[in-house]
Design an enzyme around this catalytic site. Structure first.
Site, PDB file in Angstrom:
ATOM      1  N   GLU A  17       0.843  -1.210  -0.116  1.00 14.13           N
ATOM      2  CA  GLU A  17      -0.008  -0.035   0.021  1.00 14.13           C
ATOM      3  C   GLU A  17       0.968   1.408   0.113  1.00 14.13           C
ATOM      4  O   GLU A  17       1.872   1.222   0.690  1.00 14.13           O
ATOM      5  CB  GLU A  17      -0.969   0.099   1.392  1.00 14.13           C
ATOM      6  CG  GLU A  17      -1.559   1.367   1.327  1.00 14.13           C
ATOM      7  CD  GLU A  17      -2.436   1.406   2.870  1.00 14.13           C
ATOM      8  OE1 GLU A  17      -3.396   0.833   2.907  1.00 14.13           O
ATOM      9  OE2 GLU A  17      -1.980   2.288   3.502  1.00 14.13           O
ATOM     10  N   HIS A  77      -8.003   2.743  -3.821  1.00 17.27           N
ATOM     11  CA  HIS A  77      -9.042   2.819  -2.728  1.00 17.27           C
ATOM     12  C   HIS A  77      -9.887   4.150  -3.053  1.00 17.27           C
ATOM     13  O   HIS A  77      -9.534   5.050  -3.627  1.00 17.27           O
ATOM     14  CB  HIS A  77      -8.408   3.505  -1.541  1.00 17.27           C
ATOM     15  CG  HIS A  77      -7.202   2.556  -0.888  1.00 17.27           C
ATOM     16  ND1 HIS A  77      -7.100   2.321   0.634  1.00 17.27           N
ATOM     17  CD2 HIS A  77      -6.354   1.435  -1.357  1.00 17.27           C
ATOM     18  CE1 HIS A  77      -5.943   1.188   0.708  1.00 17.27           C
ATOM     19  NE2 HIS A  77      -5.690   0.749  -0.651  1.00 17.27           N
ATOM     20  N   ARG A 107     -16.050   3.085   3.255  1.00 20.84           N
ATOM     21  CA  ARG A 107     -16.851   4.297   3.793  1.00 20.84           C
ATOM     22  C   ARG A 107     -16.189   5.571   4.176  1.00 20.84           C
ATOM     23  O   ARG A 107     -16.353   6.418   3.662  1.00 20.84           O
ATOM     24  CB  ARG A 107     -17.482   3.735   5.131  1.00 20.84           C
ATOM     25  CG  ARG A 107     -18.425   4.991   5.751  1.00 20.84           C
ATOM     26  CD  ARG A 107     -18.804   4.782   7.052  1.00 20.84           C
ATOM     27  NE  ARG A 107     -17.846   5.237   7.981  1.00 20.84           N
ATOM     28  CZ  ARG A 107     -17.869   5.088   9.310  1.00 20.84           C
ATOM     29  NH1 ARG A 107     -19.030   4.626   9.823  1.00 20.84           N
ATOM     30  NH2 ARG A 107     -16.766   5.226   9.999  1.00 20.84           N
ATOM     31  N   ASP A 109     -13.371   7.552   7.515  1.00 16.22           N
ATOM     32  CA  ASP A 109     -13.824   8.101   8.646  1.00 16.22           C
ATOM     33  C   ASP A 109     -14.661   9.032   8.797  1.00 16.22           C
ATOM     34  O   ASP A 109     -15.061  10.106   8.064  1.00 16.22           O
ATOM     35  CB  ASP A 109     -12.304   8.176   9.244  1.00 16.22           C
ATOM     36  CG  ASP A 109     -11.400   7.125   9.850  1.00 16.22           C
ATOM     37  OD1 ASP A 109     -12.192   6.121  10.068  1.00 16.22           O
ATOM     38  OD2 ASP A 109     -10.129   7.277   9.455  1.00 16.22           O
ATOM     39  N   HIS A 146     -14.004  -2.899  14.114  1.00 18.02           N
ATOM     40  CA  HIS A 146     -13.777  -1.378  13.723  1.00 18.02           C
ATOM     41  C   HIS A 146     -14.231  -0.698  15.147  1.00 18.02           C
ATOM     42  O   HIS A 146     -14.915  -1.038  15.858  1.00 18.02           O
ATOM     43  CB  HIS A 146     -14.763  -1.173  12.733  1.00 18.02           C
ATOM     44  CG  HIS A 146     -14.911   0.244  12.245  1.00 18.02           C
ATOM     45  ND1 HIS A 146     -15.799   1.113  12.623  1.00 18.02           N
ATOM     46  CD2 HIS A 146     -13.908   0.772  11.544  1.00 18.02           C
ATOM     47  CE1 HIS A 146     -15.398   2.312  11.886  1.00 18.02           C
ATOM     48  NE2 HIS A 146     -14.319   2.234  11.436  1.00 18.02           N
ATOM     49  N   LYS A 162     -21.458  -6.740   3.785  1.00 23.94           N
ATOM     50  CA  LYS A 162     -20.431  -6.031   2.785  1.00 23.94           C
ATOM     51  C   LYS A 162     -19.987  -7.308   1.657  1.00 23.94           C
ATOM     52  O   LYS A 162     -20.092  -6.990   0.410  1.00 23.94           O
ATOM     53  CB  LYS A 162     -19.147  -5.717   3.250  1.00 23.94           C
ATOM     54  CG  LYS A 162     -19.484  -4.346   3.797  1.00 23.94           C
ATOM     55  CD  LYS A 162     -18.041  -3.456   3.983  1.00 23.94           C
ATOM     56  CE  LYS A 162     -17.080  -3.883   5.186  1.00 23.94           C
ATOM     57  NZ  LYS A 162     -15.957  -2.896   5.357  1.00 23.94           N
TER      58      LYS A 162
HETATM   59  P1  FAD Z   1     -18.174   0.267   7.023  1.00 19.77           P
HETATM   60  O1  FAD Z   1     -17.800  -1.125   6.463  1.00 19.77           O
HETATM   61  O2  FAD Z   1     -19.151   1.006   6.330  1.00 19.77           O
HETATM   62  O3  FAD Z   1     -18.045   0.106   8.436  1.00 19.77           O
HETATM   63  C1  FAD Z   1     -18.088   1.387   9.375  1.00 19.77           C
HETATM   64  C2  FAD Z   1     -18.641   1.011  10.709  1.00 19.77           C
HETATM   65  O4  FAD Z   1     -20.383   0.923  10.367  1.00 19.77           O
HETATM   66  C3  FAD Z   1     -18.461  -0.254  11.263  1.00 19.77           C
HETATM   67  O5  FAD Z   1     -18.060  -0.107  12.704  1.00 19.77           O
HETATM   68  C4  FAD Z   1     -19.335  -1.150  10.998  1.00 19.77           C
HETATM   69  O6  FAD Z   1     -19.615  -2.342  11.889  1.00 19.77           O
HETATM   70  C5  FAD Z   1     -20.741  -0.325  10.772  1.00 19.77           C
HETATM   71  N1  FAD Z   1     -21.387  -0.736   9.803  1.00 19.77           N
HETATM   72  C6  FAD Z   1     -21.346  -1.209   8.680  1.00 19.77           C
HETATM   73  N2  FAD Z   1     -22.464  -1.506   7.961  1.00 19.77           N
HETATM   74  C7  FAD Z   1     -23.562  -1.368   8.762  1.00 19.77           C
HETATM   75  C8  FAD Z   1     -24.996  -1.333   8.668  1.00 19.77           C
HETATM   76  N3  FAD Z   1     -25.673  -1.772   7.707  1.00 19.77           N
HETATM   77  N4  FAD Z   1     -25.699  -0.925   9.941  1.00 19.77           N
HETATM   78  C9  FAD Z   1     -25.132  -0.257  11.004  1.00 19.77           C
HETATM   79  N5  FAD Z   1     -23.802  -0.316  11.101  1.00 19.77           N
HETATM   80  C10 FAD Z   1     -22.938  -0.657  10.164  1.00 19.77           C
HETATM   81  N6  FAD Z   1      -9.436   5.559   5.121  1.00 19.77           N
HETATM   82  C11 FAD Z   1      -9.567   6.544   3.960  1.00 19.77           C
HETATM   83  O7  FAD Z   1      -9.844   7.814   4.235  1.00 19.77           O
HETATM   84  N7  FAD Z   1      -8.659   6.208   2.818  1.00 19.77           N
HETATM   85  C12 FAD Z   1      -8.431   5.091   2.518  1.00 19.77           C
HETATM   86  O8  FAD Z   1      -7.939   4.995   1.584  1.00 19.77           O
HETATM   87  C13 FAD Z   1      -8.531   4.021   3.434  1.00 19.77           C
HETATM   88  N8  FAD Z   1      -7.848   2.813   3.150  1.00 19.77           N
HETATM   89  C14 FAD Z   1      -8.283   1.667   4.236  1.00 19.77           C
HETATM   90  C15 FAD Z   1      -7.523   0.597   3.858  1.00 19.77           C
HETATM   91  C16 FAD Z   1      -7.790  -0.482   4.980  1.00 19.77           C
HETATM   92  C17 FAD Z   1      -7.272  -1.961   4.526  1.00 19.77           C
HETATM   93  C18 FAD Z   1      -8.770  -0.178   6.073  1.00 19.77           C
HETATM   94  C19 FAD Z   1      -8.740  -1.440   6.876  1.00 19.77           C
HETATM   95  C20 FAD Z   1      -9.137   1.144   6.202  1.00 19.77           C
HETATM   96  C21 FAD Z   1      -8.841   1.955   5.274  1.00 19.77           C
HETATM   97  N9  FAD Z   1      -9.272   3.444   5.602  1.00 19.77           N
HETATM   98  C22 FAD Z   1      -8.879   4.239   4.667  1.00 19.77           C
HETATM   99  C23 FAD Z   1     -10.042   3.431   6.864  1.00 19.77           C
HETATM  100  C24 FAD Z   1     -11.533   3.413   6.906  1.00 19.77           C
HETATM  101  O9  FAD Z   1     -12.219   4.485   5.881  1.00 19.77           O
HETATM  102  C25 FAD Z   1     -11.948   3.618   8.010  1.00 19.77           C
HETATM  103  O10 FAD Z   1     -11.682   2.416   9.064  1.00 19.77           O
HETATM  104  C26 FAD Z   1     -13.744   3.865   8.060  1.00 19.77           C
HETATM  105  O11 FAD Z   1     -13.962   4.150   9.449  1.00 19.77           O
HETATM  106  C27 FAD Z   1     -14.576   2.673   7.910  1.00 19.77           C
HETATM  107  O12 FAD Z   1     -14.625   2.152   6.641  1.00 19.77           O
HETATM  108  P2  FAD Z   1     -15.166   0.834   6.117  1.00 19.77           P
HETATM  109  O13 FAD Z   1     -15.190   0.748   4.645  1.00 19.77           O
HETATM  110  O14 FAD Z   1     -14.654  -0.404   7.072  1.00 19.77           O
HETATM  111  O15 FAD Z   1     -16.708   1.222   6.782  1.00 19.77           O
END
Ligand code: FAD
Length: 292
Positions: A17, A77, A107, A109, A146, A162
């Site tokens: 990455e 990403h 999603r 942060d 998370h 997902k």
């Molecule tokens: P989600 O999968 O949407 O989950 C977020 C939260 O919501 C979790 O607590 C989950 O349990 C909850 N949730 C999900 N679906 C539901 C539902 N239907 N109902 C209720 N709750 C739900 N950030 C950046 O800004 N840029 C990047 O390039 C980046 N790259 C990353 C790469 C990796 C491998 C990882 C692990 C993280 C990365 N992040 C990045 C950080 C990421 O954006 C954050 O961790 C963010 O807070 C969550 O993203 P997610 O896609 O996992 O969210």
């Protein structure tokens, strides 16, 4: 063609990455890093999008260079929080035009100013992309849950959703304790999550970095790590040596355990990635030949 094919034929994968530098037009340093990383012949390179304040504007351009100049499969990403469908269409269209086939759909942060926009969760973005485009979709997973999740069980249910929405592969948040990852893998398999799960590994390079990571993602820091950070943290060369050795050891154990792949969070430090890749060369080669 990613990743489905890569995963079938090249398992275990070894990938990197990188993140775009802050500011516009400041790309020289990243291209030096890309050049060095490309020479290590990773299975793919991922490019973050706005992570840790890095530039969003450059993700498409850097991803395109990796894909088209170096001919290395690229995973771009993309975060959706606060964005409209039109904004996502603009970026997805640009990525598609550049020949990028793989999106890490996230999603993003939620900060204080975050407005939810048209997407609430990563699964909304996955569904949207799957409906309109032809990308392979990768998604994030969290071996220690998370930070916002109420419980591990609820986070896993959301992860399953997902995957059911269309994620073809998962890449994990960084972790320093392999046992945590193995327990997580067991739970995902019990739930019927069958897509490949790639382990995210970040080499420790300074006491500050580990403090930051722990506050950002809540990773558990094993006693061994705490000890070497305390012992060597005062000297940048010593802590890097220890960090490289620890990450190498972590990866050797993960590969012996049969994980689907290793994604190295390089922090754009190609020298460190290179040292780790050299430590693993024979091991990765032997496993790829064995599983081919
Ligand atoms: P989600 O999968 O949407 O989950 C977020 C939260 O919501 C979790 O607590 C989950 O349990 C909850 N949730 C999900 N679906 C539901 C539902 N239907 N109902 C209720 N709750 C739900 N950030 C950046 O800004 N840029 C990047 O390039 C980046 N790259 C990353 C790469 C990796 C491998 C990882 C692990 C993280 C990365 N992040 C990045 C950080 C990421 O954006 C954050 O961790 C963010 O807070 C969550 O993203 P997610 O896609 O996992 O969210």
């Amino acid at each position: 063609m990613f990743e489905k094919e890569i995963l079938q034929s090249k398992n275990p994968t070894f990938s990197f990455e990188i993140f775009p530098p802050k500011g516009v037009g400041n790309l020289e340093s990243i291209y030096d890093a890309v050049d060095a990383l490309a020479s290590l012949m990773p299975d793919f390179i991922s490019v973050t999008y706005g992570a840790g304040g890095s530039s969003r504007d450059n993700t498409v351009e850097i991803a395109s260079v990796i894909q088209n100049k170096y001919n290395i499969p690229t995973l771009a990403h993309l975060t959706c929080v606060g964005s409209t469908k039109l904004e996502m269409d603009n970026i997805l269209g640009a990525l598609s035009e550049k020949g990028i086939k793989n999106i890490l759909a996230l999603r993003g942060d939620l900060n204080e100013e975050a407005v939810l926009g048209e997407f609430k969760y990563a699964s909304d973005l996955i569904t949207y992309i799957k409906d309109k485009y032809n990308f392979n979709i990768v998604s994030a997973c969290y071996p220690e849950k998370h930070l916002e999740a109420y419980s591990m069980a609820s986070d896993l249910q959301h992860l399953k959703y997902k995957v059911n929405s269309g994620a073809d592969m998962l890449v994990s948040q960084l972790f320093f304790d392999n046992e945590v990852f193995y327990r997580f893998l067991d739970k995902t398999r019990v739930l019927g999550i069958e897509v490949p799960i790639i382990a995210g590994i970040m080499p420790i390079t300074s006491p500050k970095q580990i403090e930051r990571m722990v506050s950002l993602c809540g990773a558990t820091v094993p006693e061994t790590v705490q000890k070497f950070v305390k012992a060597y943290g005062h000297n940048s060369m010593a802590i890097k040596e220890a960090g490289i050795a620890y990450a190498t050891q972590q990866i050797i154990d993960l590969l012996a355990h049969g994980v689907d792949g290793i994604h190295l969070y390089t922090m754009n430090q190609a020298d460190i990635a290179k040292r780790i890749a050299e430590n693993l060369r024979g091991i990765l080669y032997s496993l790829k030949v064995k599983r081919a």
